[in-house]
Design an enzyme around this catalytic site. Structure first.
Site, short mmCIF file in Angstrom:
data_model
loop_
_atom_site.label_atom_id
_atom_site.label_comp_id
_atom_site.label_asym_id
_atom_site.label_seq_id
_atom_site.Cartn_x
_atom_site.Cartn_y
_atom_site.Cartn_z
N SER A 78 -9.76 1.62 2.90
CA SER A 78 -8.93 2.48 2.09
C SER A 78 -7.93 1.69 1.25
CB SER A 78 -8.15 3.44 3.00
OG SER A 78 -7.23 2.74 3.83
N SER A 82 -10.24 -0.88 6.97
CA SER A 82 -9.67 -0.68 5.64
C SER A 82 -8.91 -1.86 5.06
CB SER A 82 -8.75 0.55 5.65
OG SER A 82 -9.48 1.70 5.98
N LYS A 87 0.84 -1.20 0.00
CA LYS A 87 0.00 0.00 0.00
C LYS A 87 0.88 1.25 0.00
CE LYS A 87 -4.00 1.77 2.61
NZ LYS A 87 -4.94 1.43 3.72
#
Length: 496
Positions: free
Chosen positions: A155, A179, A82
């Site tokens: 997210s 997330s 990420k």
């Protein structure tokens, strides 16, 4: 394995093929890069591609292995990270434009551990701005490979899309309000949010430091267990990190069934405000767990559970405002509306109000941990509804400023730090049978530091739900938007 395309093979199978000489790490990385180039324009899971760096990493692994070096547990396996995790010398923007030119000075601890384990870092995945609820308007949001108009979750949206689309064997996500588990549920993946402090967050850009977790997103429980094993352990650079050594999750003795396992279930909590299709699938899973020998135990969630969910934007916003204090409000114009709104909520939240939420959080954590005297695992939905249209989910997030009902089954365990496993329970046609087949999902929650229970039970549940509802990433159960008819050089004769 003839029915499974190479890019949907699991971690152990991928590593074994490299060690057996069926394919080199370099050759495999080249093929993944080519597949990424084909699907990135339509699915957009990556914030930045790092083909040259990944190929250099793969060549170095091949050379070391040829020279007799002992291969690591992730040797040559393409893993996505990420884009809020530091990569030394590389840009890390955290889904923002305000930090678009921020270059990391050191590797995040989890990145360093992936390198030591032999992973090839195949790319940096896109995320919502600052890891909050919406993507920055100037950036391209990832699209769900099961149906491109559906919500990919947030997210860690790019991580979820990359793994579901066969662009990485696994990925790292972060979880502050859900997330890891949102995109896992929406994209048909396993998402494991570990105990708070089990995995170091050193070198990760924070959303809410007291709520932030890092964990694996994979296509199987076994892969999640191995990735968590690599990531876990004490870290002197992170004072919040647990000192206790983590078990070897990948080597835990397998369970034949769930006899002796007590599964807690709060009927009111699991059903109130929940879509009928979600309730029906969860009820079917409950019956399946009983068939496997589990004892279903009625429990009652702490009475302030929903109060904490409603307060999440205040507590997270309070912390987020401090994380961004050097940039906001000085550069407020560069922020998107969702993150700007969260920060403003935080700036307006008094210290007394924040401390009151923290006191409520402590009470919830103590009461919930005490509930494990009567149960081994809690069974709950991952989301209160089937995978929604992206426009509907994003509108709800924008309207509610982080208080959307999507947080109901996720945020409480970010507050308490309890480990949680989200796993898919097959596909079902959306929109009363007229829409595309979309993933269903459930969550199991364990006592603090009992990821071992999640892994052992999760393997049994995964096997059973795959038999009953059909496993994903096999035969005709692949994400349609990730289908690729081209031949690949790793296995030249294979239809993919």
């Amino acid at each position: 394995m003839a029915d499974v395309p190479w890019y949907y093979r699991n971690l152990a199978q991928t590593r074994a093929a490299i060690l057996a000489g069926e394919v080199s790490a370099e050759h495999l990385t080249e093929d993944y890069a080519a597949r990424i180039d084909r699907l990135q324009p339509t699915l957009a899971p990556f914030a930045r591609l790092r083909h040259e760096q990944a190929l250099a990493e793969a060549r170095a692994l091949d050379a070391a292995f040829a020279a007799g070096a002992t291969p690591g547990p992730l040797h040559g396996v393409p893993i996505a990270i990420k884009d809020l995790l530091n990569l030394r010398g590389e840009l890390v923007a955290s889904g923002t434009t305000v930090m678009a030119q921020r270059r990391a000075e050191f590797d995040a601890t989890v990145v360093a551990r992936l390198r030591v384990a032999g992973a090839v870092l195949i790319g940096q995945t896109q995320l919502t701005e600052g890891a909050f609820g919406l993507h920055h308007p100037a950036l391209t949001a990832p699209r769900n490979p099961w149906e491109k108009e559906r919500w990919p979750g947030v997210s860690s949206s790019g991580s979820g899309v990359a793994v579901a689309a066969g662009l990485a064997v696994g990925a790292l996500g972060t979880d502050t309000g859900g997330s890891i588990r949102f995109p896992a549920a929406c994209c048909g993946l396993v998402g494991l949010k570990p105990t708070y402090g089990r995995v170091s967050v050193h070198g990760a850009w924070a959303l809410g430091p007291s709520l932030d977790h890092i964990g694996p997103m994979t296509r199987s429980v076994a892969d999640a267990a191995l990735l968590l094993e690599v990531l876990s352990g004490a870290d002197p650079a992170d004072p919040r990190c647990l000192a206790q050594p983590a078990p070897a999750y990948s080597a835990l003795p397998p369970l034949a069934d769930l006899r002796g396992i007590r599964i807690g279930f709060d009927v009111e909590y699991a059903a109130r405000g929940v879509e009928g299709a979600v309730t029906a699938r969860l009820q079917a899973v409950r019956s399946l767990l009983e068939d496997l020998g589990a004892q279903l135990v009625p429990i009652t969630m702490p009475d302030n559970t929903r109060e904490l969910v409603a307060a999440w934007s205040e507590s997270c916003g309070y912390e987020c405002a401090r994380v961004h204090s050097e940039l906001y409000p000085a550069r407020a114009a560069e922020y998107g509306p969702a993150l700007r709104s969260l920060i403003e909520i935080g700036r307006q939240t008094s210290t007394a109000r924040y401390q009151a939420i923290e006191q409520s959080r402590v009470r919830f954590t103590r009461q919930f941990e005490a509930a494990f005297e009567a149960m081994d695992l809690l069974l709950i939905p991952s989301l209160p509804r089937t995978v929604p249209l992206a426009s509907v989910a994003e509108g709800s997030v924008a309207e509610d400023n982080g208080r959307a009902d999507y947080l109901t089954f996720t945020a409480p365990f970010d507050y308490s730090g309890h480990p949680t496993l989200s796993l898919p329970t097959g596909l079902e046609a959306a929109d009363q049978g007229a829409g595309p087949a979309l993933p269903h999902s459930l969550q199991l929650v364990a006592a603090l530091q009992r990821e071992d229970r999640l892994v052992q039970a999760g393997l049994v549940v995964e096997r059973a739900v795959n038999e009953v509802f059909g496993g994903l990433y096999r035969q005709d159960r692949y994400p349609p938007a990730a289908h690729d008819h081209r031949r690949h050089s790793v296995e030249p004769g294979e239809h993919s």
